[in-house]
Design a protein around this motif. Structure first.
Motif, mmCIF file in Angstrom:
data_model
loop_
_atom_site.group_PDB
_atom_site.id
_atom_site.type_symbol
_atom_site.label_atom_id
_atom_site.label_comp_id
_atom_site.label_asym_id
_atom_site.label_seq_id
_atom_site.Cartn_x
_atom_site.Cartn_y
_atom_site.Cartn_z
ATOM 1 N N GLY A 144 0.880 -0.988 0.134
ATOM 2 C CA GLY A 144 0.095 0.182 0.107
ATOM 3 C C GLY A 144 0.742 1.280 0.017
ATOM 4 O O GLY A 144 0.624 2.282 -0.826
ATOM 5 N N SER B 263 2.216 2.491 -3.162
ATOM 6 C CA SER B 263 1.268 3.272 -4.035
ATOM 7 C C SER B 263 1.126 4.602 -3.905
ATOM 8 O O SER B 263 0.884 5.383 -4.796
ATOM 9 N N THR C 59 -8.451 0.988 -2.409
ATOM 10 C CA THR C 59 -7.571 2.170 -1.714
ATOM 11 C C THR C 59 -6.552 1.476 -0.733
ATOM 12 O O THR C 59 -5.476 2.197 -0.611
ATOM 13 N N GLY C 60 -6.843 0.388 -0.225
ATOM 14 C CA GLY C 60 -5.731 -0.353 0.574
ATOM 15 C C GLY C 60 -5.620 0.374 1.879
ATOM 16 O O GLY C 60 -6.337 0.468 2.546
ATOM 17 N N VAL C 61 -4.259 0.850 2.035
ATOM 18 C CA VAL C 61 -4.157 1.394 3.482
ATOM 19 C C VAL C 61 -3.856 2.938 3.168
ATOM 20 O O VAL C 61 -3.514 3.726 4.099
ATOM 21 N N ASP D 55 -12.661 -0.290 -0.782
ATOM 22 C CA ASP D 55 -11.588 -1.544 -0.724
ATOM 23 C C ASP D 55 -12.712 -2.632 -0.081
ATOM 24 O O ASP D 55 -13.619 -2.420 0.748
ATOM 25 N N ALA E 274 -7.729 -4.277 5.409
ATOM 26 C CA ALA E 274 -7.027 -3.191 4.869
ATOM 27 C C ALA E 274 -7.552 -1.839 5.324
ATOM 28 O O ALA E 274 -6.848 -0.854 5.455
ATOM 29 N N ALA F 84 -5.679 1.349 7.032
ATOM 30 C CA ALA F 84 -5.756 2.740 6.543
ATOM 31 C C ALA F 84 -6.279 3.864 7.664
ATOM 32 O O ALA F 84 -5.651 4.884 7.345
#
Length: 324
Positions: free
Chosen positions: A130, A133, A166-168, A188, A193, A197
């Motif tokens: 994450g 990114s 979006t993940g984290v 997400d 995750a 986040a």
């Protein structure tokens, strides 16, 4: 300390005298570890000092062709010298994530079901992947957005961005920092995750109030004309889900808005192609490359399809416009 075939007295070479390809691949893993460790240390110290501090590791870089010397001055391959600190941190996180996923794959029972996706990976892998990114988010905001007609003006007037997978939330944070008037909705399907986040957003108080997180499958997006920009990391989405989601994402765009899709370039060799396919299936994704994704976007009724390479051999961002 592990004992290799050579240290135990067994020859690492087959009987015909040729190099054992498995031994060569094992050495490549250690060479990548040397690269990642060097890049990580060089984030906080001059490269020359990092190289001098670990001569054995430095010798591995030399043997791999990534380092030479001009007298006593090290000459590093460009891949060891990222353009800036944030890019370097993202590259380290991405390579660490890849290494950890490879170890997980090696340890997994062959009879275990494939396609478990990110839910089977540990928090550390999720965080590494994450955080990596963030570099994509900066590239999207600083290199892609200014080149897409009308988009910068929309986002500077309080536009909305949808961050899929979006993940984290590292990409969402990067976008919010680079585009100070936008609001970002991050969705997400993996609740764990999103929990991570929220912890990450607690460390990003400067932009957290402009980021909304939502537990949602991309194929269940129902908004119409809600976003000026949609970010879609296609390799991480299963093919069936991608096909189902794309019409919904087109509808979610405002007229004149843009979707930007992260893709993998066509593999340059059979090994890379096979690894990419295996990795995609293990992570619950798909094997669409840049060319295939560009065609899919055009077939969905979007126009002005554009491509933005990132780093050599790295992801290609494909942008497409919803007609006014």
């Amino acid at each position: 300390m592990s004992v290799s075939a050579s240290s135990s007295g067994a020859s690492p070479h087959p009987h015909d005298g040729s190099v054992d390809p498995v031994a060569a691949m094992e050495a490549s893993v250690w060479a990548l570890a040397a690269v990642v460790g060097t890049m990580r240390d060089a984030l906080s110290a001059p490269l020359a000092e990092v190289l001098a501090a670990s001569p054995q590791r430095t010798a591995v870089l030399e043997a791999a062709g990534l380092l030479s010397w001009d007298g006593e001055v090290p000459v590093a391959h460009p891949s060891l010298v990222p353009a800036d600190g944030p890019t370097g941190r993202s590259m380290v996180q991405a390579r660490l994530s890849s290494l950890r996923q490879a170890v997980t794959a090696a340890a997994q029972d062959a009879s275990a079901p494939a396609g478990g996706g990110w839910s089977e990976l540990g928090d550390e892998v999720l965080l590494n992947q994450g955080r990596a990114s963030a570099a994509t988010g900066r590239a999207l905001a600083t290199r892609v957005v200014p080149g897409l007609p009308g988009l910068a003006e929309r986002l500077d007037s309080g536009g909305r961005v949808l961050d899929i997978g979006t993940g984290v939330a590292a990409l969402a944070v990067a976008l919010a920092r680079e585009l100070p008037r936008v609001s970002v909705v991050g969705i997400d399907i993996l609740q764990r995750a999103l929990d991570l986040a929220r912890e990450e957003l607690a460390q990003a108080s400067d932009v957290a109030d402009r980021i909304t997180l939502r537990h949602q499958d991309v194929a269940e997006v129902t908004e119409v004309g809600a976003y000026d920009l949609v970010w879609f990391p296609a390799p991480f989405v299963a093919q069936d889900t991608l096909v189902a989601a794309l019409p919904r994402l087109v509808e979610a765009l405002r007229a004149g808005g843009w979707i930007v899709v992260g893709t993998n370039p066509p593999a340059g060799d059979p090994l890379r192609a096979a690894v990419d396919r295996w990795n995609a299936v293990r992570n619950g994704g798909n094997a669409y490359d840049t060319d295939r994704m560009a065609q899919v976007l055009a077939d969905a009724g979007l126009d002005d399809v554009r491509r933005y390479p990132t780093v050599p051999g790295g992801p290609v961002l494909v942008a497409a416009h919803r007609p006014d």
